[in-house]
Design an enzyme around this catalytic site. Structure first.
Site, short mmCIF file in Angstrom:
data_model
loop_
_atom_site.label_atom_id
_atom_site.label_comp_id
_atom_site.label_asym_id
_atom_site.label_seq_id
_atom_site.Cartn_x
_atom_site.Cartn_y
_atom_site.Cartn_z
N SER A 72 -9.79 -1.74 3.71
CA SER A 72 -9.39 -0.44 3.18
C SER A 72 -10.63 0.37 2.80
O SER A 72 -11.44 0.67 3.66
CB SER A 72 -8.44 -0.63 1.99
OG SER A 72 -7.82 0.58 1.64
N HIS A 105 -0.65 -2.61 5.54
CA HIS A 105 -2.01 -2.47 5.02
C HIS A 105 -2.60 -3.81 4.59
O HIS A 105 -3.81 -3.94 4.46
CB HIS A 105 -2.01 -1.49 3.85
CG HIS A 105 -3.37 -1.01 3.44
ND1 HIS A 105 -4.21 -0.35 4.31
CD2 HIS A 105 -4.05 -1.12 2.27
CE1 HIS A 105 -5.35 -0.06 3.68
NE2 HIS A 105 -5.27 -0.52 2.46
#
Length: 347
Positions: free
Chosen positions: A207, A323
């Site tokens: 991320s 994610h």
């Protein structure tokens, strides 16, 4: 943390309207202590300690400090075979940056050629976790890396929360590059000190950590021997239009602002890829259904790197996982790919 910032668990008592410190217990290097539960009818608390070399341990502690063990996680590797050091270096602007070095007690590689992995985050005031085999650090996939003689370095760079909100604000919006300068300073230090060489130094992150690792690949290609960028943000001029990017303007700034756009473009990995540069071997991993960052960032970065002639560039897209596609317990195959990539490249 540096010595001035050592974590401590402190107990206070109110005596005649005045709060007094009755007990102060420092946390061991590379560990974190949390209060899991407390009882308003007594002084009993349930406490957990977990660290890079310390499996999660829970105990009941009474008002006098007496501890009763409740649960101790089974170790996944022999901690006695490793040493954990807390170090400090100076960033480009002179700011002291703390970092941890986890390495084999008895080196398995030649002096100065230790295979090293570095990881970081440095955003949103989030502190780098140092709990036992934390998923953000790679989870159980760290075990074969360590047992094969690899080391791990964790810099506490600005943008995170290790020194409070001031540390976060020091690398927000127009000051974002300071976070990356901090990371570079630690990498340069361990190379300069003879611990490793760029050929054996790898960087990875997820991320915002994936953004960091992509930036290291583009800004300092000669400093790292391998890069893994997991579910990364890479296009800083269009990040607000992908996934949940619109919610991150407070952190990164608004690309619609001409002055802020200049800042964002200056470190945006996608916009700074150049033809003919000898980039280090790089692996980008994403998920098709990542609705936080969005898969477009990783796809665009991979395509442009290929167009620029980057050799040894690898791209893997999982059709599920979101994610958290690199969760070490849910997607062991992806973590195996990452580990094999690092071992083949750095060792």
């Amino acid at each position: 943390m540096s010595k001035r910032g050592v974590e401590k668990r402190m107990v206070f008592e109110n005596k005649n309207g005045v709060w007094q410190l009755v007990r102060s217990v420092p946390t061991s290097t590379g560990s974190r202590v949390t209060i899991v539960a407390a009882d308003c009818y007594s002084d009993d608390t349930i406490i957990c300690e977990s660290g890079l070399l310390c499996p999660s341990t829970y105990w009941l502690e009474d008002g006098e400090g007496k501890q009763t063990l409740l649960y101790a996680e089974k170790p996944a590797f022999d901690a006695s075979e490793f040493i954990l050091r807390q170090m400090t270096t100076n960033s480009e602007d002179g700011t002291e940056i703390d970092y941890l070095v986890l390495s084999p007690r008895v080196p398995k590689h030649e002096q100065g050629k230790a295979p090293v992995l570095m990881t970081g985050y440095g955003a949103y005031g989030i502190s780098m976790p140092v709990s036992y085999l934390n998923s953000m650090l790679g989870g159980v996939s760290l075990v074969p890396w360590l047992n094969s003689g690899g080391s791990l370095v964790i810099p506490f760079i600005r943008g995170g929360g290790e020194r409070g909100e001031v540390w976060h604000q020091a690398a927000r919006q127009e000051k974002r590059q300071k976070s990356y300068d901090d990371f570079i300073a630690v990498a340069e230090t361990i190379v300069r000190d003879g611990f490793t060489t760029p050929k054996h130094l790898g960087v990875y992150g997820s991320s915002s950590g994936g953004l960091l690792s992509a930036i290291m690949c583009i800004q300092r290609p000669k400093l790292f021997g391998a890069v893994v960028s997991d579910v990364p943000i890479t296009d800083m001029l269009r990040y607000t239009l992908m996934g949940m990017g619109g919610a991150w303007i407070y952190e990164h700034g608004d690309p619609k602002d001409p002055e802020m756009a200049k800042v964002l473009r200056a470190y945006s990995p996608f916009h700074n890829i150049q033809n003919g540069v000898n980039y280090p071997p790089c692996l980008v991993t994403i998920s098709t259904n990542d609705d936080r960052v969005g898969p477009g960032h990783g796809r665009k970065f991979a395509a442009k790197m290929k167009d620029a002639g980057a050799s040894n560039f690898y791209f893997f897209e999982d059709d599920s996982g979101g994610h958290s596609v690199s969760d070490s317990f849910k997607n062991t195959k992806l973590l195996v790919r990452r580990l094999v990539f690092f071992i083949d490249t750095l060792q």
